[in-house]
Design an enzyme around this catalytic site. Sequence first.
Site, PDB file in Angstrom:
ATOM      1  CB  CYS A 194       9.148  53.150  34.431  1.00 39.84           C
ATOM      2  SG  CYS A 194      10.279  54.471  34.846  1.00 39.84           S
ATOM      3  CG  ASN A 247      13.989  55.518  32.167  1.00 42.97           C
ATOM      4  OD1 ASN A 247      12.819  55.497  31.813  1.00 42.97           O
ATOM      5  ND2 ASN A 247      14.379  55.168  33.381  1.00 42.97           N
ATOM      6  CG  HIS A 253      11.083  50.732  32.126  1.00 49.22           C
ATOM      7  ND1 HIS A 253      10.782  51.807  31.315  1.00 49.22           N
ATOM      8  CD2 HIS A 253      11.873  51.213  33.117  1.00 49.22           C
ATOM      9  CE1 HIS A 253      11.362  52.879  31.801  1.00 49.22           C
ATOM     10  NE2 HIS A 253      12.035  52.550  32.893  1.00 49.22           N
TER      11      HIS A 253
HETATM   12  N1  ACO Z   1      29.470  59.908  33.927  1.00 51.50           N
HETATM   13  C1  ACO Z   1      30.628  59.494  34.452  1.00 51.50           C
HETATM   14  N2  ACO Z   1      30.730  58.955  35.679  1.00 51.50           N
HETATM   15  C2  ACO Z   1      29.589  58.825  36.376  1.00 51.50           C
HETATM   16  C3  ACO Z   1      28.335  59.236  35.881  1.00 51.50           C
HETATM   17  C4  ACO Z   1      28.317  59.799  34.595  1.00 51.50           C
HETATM   18  N3  ACO Z   1      27.177  60.218  34.018  1.00 51.50           N
HETATM   19  N4  ACO Z   1      27.391  58.980  36.808  1.00 51.50           N
HETATM   20  C5  ACO Z   1      28.021  58.409  37.854  1.00 51.50           C
HETATM   21  N5  ACO Z   1      29.347  58.324  37.601  1.00 51.50           N
HETATM   22  C6  ACO Z   1      30.401  57.769  38.437  1.00 51.50           C
HETATM   23  C7  ACO Z   1      30.024  57.702  39.887  1.00 51.50           C
HETATM   24  O1  ACO Z   1      30.274  58.922  40.538  1.00 51.50           O
HETATM   25  C8  ACO Z   1      30.925  56.589  40.382  1.00 51.50           C
HETATM   26  O2  ACO Z   1      32.202  57.116  40.596  1.00 51.50           O
HETATM   27  P1  ACO Z   1      33.096  56.627  41.838  1.00 51.50           P
HETATM   28  O3  ACO Z   1      33.318  55.157  41.598  1.00 51.50           O
HETATM   29  O4  ACO Z   1      34.335  57.458  41.720  1.00 51.50           O
HETATM   30  O5  ACO Z   1      32.296  56.901  43.066  1.00 51.50           O
HETATM   31  C9  ACO Z   1      31.024  55.628  39.209  1.00 51.50           C
HETATM   32  O6  ACO Z   1      30.619  56.405  38.062  1.00 51.50           O
HETATM   33  C10 ACO Z   1      30.121  54.426  39.333  1.00 51.50           C
HETATM   34  O7  ACO Z   1      28.814  54.871  39.701  1.00 51.50           O
HETATM   35  P2  ACO Z   1      27.679  53.837  39.969  1.00 51.50           P
HETATM   36  O8  ACO Z   1      26.450  54.566  40.410  1.00 51.50           O
HETATM   37  O9  ACO Z   1      28.186  52.727  40.822  1.00 51.50           O
HETATM   38  O10 ACO Z   1      27.447  53.249  38.479  1.00 51.50           O
HETATM   39  P3  ACO Z   1      26.514  52.099  38.008  1.00 51.50           P
HETATM   40  O11 ACO Z   1      27.279  51.089  37.278  1.00 51.50           O
HETATM   41  O12 ACO Z   1      25.590  51.630  39.115  1.00 51.50           O
HETATM   42  O13 ACO Z   1      25.617  52.856  36.925  1.00 51.50           O
HETATM   43  C11 ACO Z   1      23.434  53.775  36.722  1.00 51.50           C
HETATM   44  C12 ACO Z   1      24.814  53.936  37.334  1.00 51.50           C
HETATM   45  C13 ACO Z   1      23.571  53.822  35.217  1.00 51.50           C
HETATM   46  C14 ACO Z   1      22.566  54.928  37.195  1.00 51.50           C
HETATM   47  C15 ACO Z   1      22.835  52.419  37.132  1.00 51.50           C
HETATM   48  O14 ACO Z   1      22.962  52.247  38.532  1.00 51.50           O
HETATM   49  C16 ACO Z   1      21.380  52.275  36.764  1.00 51.50           C
HETATM   50  O15 ACO Z   1      21.040  52.181  35.600  1.00 51.50           O
HETATM   51  N6  ACO Z   1      20.486  52.209  37.772  1.00 51.50           N
HETATM   52  C17 ACO Z   1      19.083  52.039  37.525  1.00 51.50           C
HETATM   53  C18 ACO Z   1      18.509  53.288  36.976  1.00 51.50           C
HETATM   54  C19 ACO Z   1      17.079  53.083  36.635  1.00 51.50           C
HETATM   55  O16 ACO Z   1      16.737  52.092  36.047  1.00 51.50           O
HETATM   56  N7  ACO Z   1      16.242  53.994  37.009  1.00 51.50           N
HETATM   57  C20 ACO Z   1      14.872  53.784  36.747  1.00 51.50           C
HETATM   58  C21 ACO Z   1      14.250  55.050  36.742  1.00 51.50           C
HETATM   59  S1  ACO Z   1      12.691  54.734  36.146  1.00 51.50           S
HETATM   60  C22 ACO Z   1      11.528  55.731  36.872  1.00 51.50           C
HETATM   61  O17 ACO Z   1      10.714  55.246  37.586  1.00 51.50           O
HETATM   62  C23 ACO Z   1      11.625  57.212  36.594  1.00 51.50           C
END
Ligand code: ACO
Length: 329
Positions: free
Chosen positions: A116, A286, A256
């Site tokens: 990214c 994203n 980003h």
């Molecule tokens: N729908 C419903 N529930 C979900 C989903 C979904 N799509 N995905 C995960 N959950 C659940 C999980 O299983 C978890 O359940 P549990 O509590 O029963 O175990 C709960 O939701 C919380 O999951 P977390 O992973 O703790 O959620 P979080 O608040 O951290 O959000 C997210 C997850 C959105 C992925 C966040 O961590 C994030 O944005 N991280 C950064 C992602 C990012 O910026 N990536 C960059 C990629 S860029 C590149 O280089 C390609």
Amino acid sequence: MKNNPKSMIMGMGSAVPEKVLTNHDLEKMVDTSDKWIRERTGIEKRHILEEGKTNSDLAVDAAQRALEDAGMSAEELECIIVATISPDSFFPSTACQVQAKIGAVNAAAMDISAACSGFLYAMNLVDKLIGSGQYQNVLIIGSEVLSRFTDWEDRATCVLFGDGAGAAVIGPSDGEKGILSTYMKSDGRLGYLLHLPGGGATCPTSHQTVDQHLHYIKMAGQEVFKHAVRTMVDAAIHGLKRSGHQVEDVDLLITHQANVRIIDAVAKRVKLPKEKVFINVNQYGNTSAASIPLAMDQAKKEGRLKKGDLCLLVAFGGGFTWASSVVQF
Ligand code: ACO
């Protein structure tokens, strides 16, 4: 002391596929909800490239708009850089495909892989190439079709990504406008937190790698979230320090676009009010290397980036990589 810019953005363009995938569409594909996706990420929809088209097709659409905006022909280009982690193929590069498709017969062409942060890595390198006198007319493109590398059965990742492309023609500065500072960093020790394990030399394609879904993006979401905030704050601080500006001088922050909570956390830590922060992750998800140029182009078109505005661009991505640029428009 303020820097004299060596290079500037001469034209911009962007492109997204027509097909839209909403959160409600995703509700029918995996165990998720529109509410969860909006609350945790801010994303409402994303665009998905139709079958039969590829990364370089999207990149070409963005490139042609940027060339038109710059009033330049493809033949005038001396160099094309495509930042992508979803290339048409391992080789030839997507940049070479773009070169062929637009007829940029006088250009060198290459890809950059910095996830990214790729577009800012490309822009920062091109600033030096132009500053050295090597080139005058360079096209940089951030273009991604992450939908082709997304596991549509994995709710933790498939709700996050979208396809798109953004391009800029970079040339010598007119003396006032331009790129005032550049900053790039990486930490390869964190690579395992966000990666695509299959298909490379470590784990060549086999029936087993396909069965194990190793050709898709894998991510430790919470860990990535923490590092994203930390590294983008670091990039913002260093970018401003290098350009000789205070945070109060910034007219618009474009980060980003991964997650609205990450963007809010970065803005809060660098003490920029909401009205100075550009957000379009709600519309596109994203889009990795395309996210910064897509946002810049939209900000320009919407009048959020005007002549004379100081823009702080900040990115992070897999690798890990992070980067910033301060640009006077
Ligand atoms: N729908 C419903 N529930 C979900 C989903 C979904 N799509 N995905 C995960 N959950 C659940 C999980 O299983 C978890 O359940 P549990 O509590 O029963 O175990 C709960 O939701 C919380 O999951 P977390 O992973 O703790 O959620 P979080 O608040 O951290 O959000 C997210 C997850 C959105 C992925 C966040 O961590 C994030 O944005 N991280 C950064 C992602 C990012 O910026 N990536 C960059 C990629 S860029 C590149 O280089 C390609």
